[in-house]
Design a protein around this motif. Structure first.
Motif, mmCIF file in Angstrom:
data_model
loop_
_atom_site.group_PDB
_atom_site.id
_atom_site.type_symbol
_atom_site.label_atom_id
_atom_site.label_comp_id
_atom_site.label_asym_id
_atom_site.label_seq_id
_atom_site.Cartn_x
_atom_site.Cartn_y
_atom_site.Cartn_z
ATOM 1 N N THR A 135 84.742 86.864 0.428
ATOM 2 C CA THR A 135 83.452 86.350 -0.031
ATOM 3 C C THR A 135 83.060 85.029 0.622
ATOM 4 O OG1 THR A 135 84.651 85.408 -1.920
ATOM 5 C CG2 THR A 135 83.498 87.498 -2.271
ATOM 6 N N ALA A 170 80.880 85.476 6.480
ATOM 7 C CA ALA A 170 79.631 86.207 6.691
ATOM 8 C C ALA A 170 79.892 87.710 6.621
ATOM 9 C CB ALA A 170 79.030 85.839 8.049
ATOM 10 N N ARG A 171 78.906 88.436 6.171
ATOM 11 C CA ARG A 171 79.045 89.886 5.987
ATOM 12 C C ARG A 171 79.363 90.593 7.299
ATOM 13 N NH1 ARG A 171 77.812 92.833 1.529
ATOM 14 N NH2 ARG A 171 77.370 95.069 1.783
ATOM 15 N N ASP A 172 78.780 90.127 8.406
ATOM 16 C CA ASP A 172 79.043 90.764 9.699
ATOM 17 C C ASP A 172 80.503 90.583 10.114
ATOM 18 O OD1 ASP A 172 76.466 91.665 9.937
ATOM 19 O OD2 ASP A 172 75.765 89.984 11.151
ATOM 20 N N VAL A 191 83.027 90.266 8.035
ATOM 21 C CA VAL A 191 83.798 91.158 7.168
ATOM 22 C C VAL A 191 83.719 92.592 7.677
ATOM 23 C CG1 VAL A 191 84.041 92.051 4.825
ATOM 24 C CG2 VAL A 191 83.475 89.649 5.179
ATOM 25 N N ARG A 192 82.529 93.004 8.130
ATOM 26 C CA ARG A 192 82.403 94.351 8.714
ATOM 27 C C ARG A 192 83.284 94.486 9.949
ATOM 28 N NH1 ARG A 192 76.613 93.659 7.967
ATOM 29 N NH2 ARG A 192 75.877 94.887 6.182
ATOM 30 N N THR A 243 86.865 94.996 9.240
ATOM 31 C CA THR A 243 87.092 96.213 8.455
ATOM 32 C C THR A 243 86.975 97.466 9.307
ATOM 33 O OG1 THR A 243 86.218 95.147 6.456
ATOM 34 C CG2 THR A 243 86.369 97.554 6.438
ATOM 35 N N TYR A 298 85.226 95.329 -3.646
ATOM 36 C CA TYR A 298 85.214 94.920 -2.245
ATOM 37 C C TYR A 298 83.781 94.603 -1.822
ATOM 38 C CZ TYR A 298 86.553 94.652 2.605
ATOM 39 O OH TYR A 298 86.786 94.200 3.872
ATOM 40 N N PRO A 299 83.567 93.525 -1.071
ATOM 41 C CA PRO A 299 82.200 93.093 -0.743
ATOM 42 C C PRO A 299 81.335 94.136 -0.055
ATOM 43 C CG PRO A 299 83.764 91.385 -0.195
ATOM 44 C CD PRO A 299 84.570 92.586 -0.570
ATOM 45 N N LEU A 300 81.932 95.047 0.716
ATOM 46 C CA LEU A 300 81.141 96.059 1.427
ATOM 47 C C LEU A 300 80.917 97.306 0.575
ATOM 48 C CD1 LEU A 300 82.672 95.829 5.024
ATOM 49 C CD2 LEU A 300 80.619 94.735 4.127
ATOM 50 N N ASP A 301 81.263 97.219 -0.698
ATOM 51 C CA ASP A 301 81.063 98.330 -1.630
ATOM 52 C C ASP A 301 81.768 99.606 -1.182
ATOM 53 O OD1 ASP A 301 79.439 96.764 -3.310
ATOM 54 O OD2 ASP A 301 77.694 97.145 -2.044
#
Length: 287
Positions: free
Chosen positions: A216, A219-221, A223-224, A227, A248-251
């Motif tokens: 968390t 940045a979301r990118d 984390v992607r 992953t 998990y943040p990316l659902d």
């Protein structure tokens, strides 16, 4: 006829593969044992080096403690939860680093031609490179990570189930396998780059530092990327969040927490393929 020939050759190839694995493990054991005996000849020096390794890695967790002296939560996570992430990441990486940490020296061997001496020995090259200058003092990192992990398991309030109990050792084992694959793939890249130890370290040492903090805070990118591109998130984020009962943040669906063994197996297979390709491309000094 071709199908019959392939059917007959299949068991022979399997036996050959098992023989190579057995020879590689034996070579690794003998070479690493030689370096351990060398280290034990100077026990005080070894103890000081191992303690130094323990202390240096402990500074990472000390920095986290300093952060929590100013805040109650970091990215929505408590100190005990981040200690769990930290301990899992550090322990998994420490095991892989202990076993394969010498792989980053391959670039130097390619440049100065000393890799040639390994090619003529009757033992798998990867086992020789991995066991070269085996650093038993790296146990300091493993010990430090395991202590933080043990602390987190004591203080965390987790509703334990058989699956969550099983997830903890599985996470450590698969995490070590994923980092081992990164070590091998990084070494294979050095056949072409020759001076890429720092690039390899960015994904190994840099990766474990990234995983010490909750997803968390990133940045979301990013984390992607860790992953779906270089799946370091399967070292501890995804299985640890299952244990902690956090989404998990990316659902991602809950069942992804049980995929680290598959991810580790695929990465190790790809790393092995990269290693064989790099070794076949080697043409002695300057290649």
């Amino acid at each position: 006829m071709d199908d019959l020939t392939q059917a007959r050759n299949g068991p022979a190839r399997a036996r050959h593969g098992l023989t190579q694995v057995r020879d590689g493990l034996r070579a690794y054991r003998l070479i690493s044992g030689m370096w351990i005996r060398s280290l034990m000849a100077y026990r005080l020096s070894f103890a000081m080096t191992a303690f130094g390794n323990f202390a240096v890695t402990a500074f990472d967790f000390a920095a986290i403690l300093l952060m929590f002296s100013q805040v109650d939560r970091l990215g929505g996570y408590s100190l005990s939860e981040i200690a769990f992430l930290y301990g899992a990441s550090c322990t998994s990486f420490g095991v892989a680093d202990l076993a394969l940490g010498s792989m980053d020296r391959l670039g130097k061997r390619v440049r100065d031609g000393t890799l040639d001496t390994l090619l003529v020995r009757p033992a798998p090259v990867i086992a020789q490179v991995a066991a070269d200058r085996f650093g038993l003092h790296r146990l300091g990192r493993v010990t430090q990570g395991a202590l933080v992990l043990a602390y987190s398991l004591v203080v965390l309030d987790i509703s334990w189930t058989p699956l969550k109990v099983l997830m903890v050792p599985l996470m450590l084992l698969c995490g070590a396998g994923i980092f081992a694959a990164v070590f091998v793939a990084g070494a294979a890249f050095q056949f072409a780059a020759q001076d890429a130890a720092e690039v390899q370290n960015a994904f190994t040492y840099g990766g474990t530092t990234l995983l010490q903090f909750p997803p968390t805070v990133f940045a979301r990118d990013l984390v992607r990327g860790v992953t779906f591109i270089l799946p370091l998130a399967f070292v501890n984020w995804i299985p640890a969040l299952y244990v902690l009962g956090r989404p998990y943040p990316l659902d991602l669906p809950a069942w992804t927490a049980f995929t680290p063994p598959l991810v580790a197996a695929v990465l190790l297979a790809l790393a092995g393929l990269a290693w064989r390709t790099g070794l076949r491309s080697y043409r002695s000094t300057g290649s």
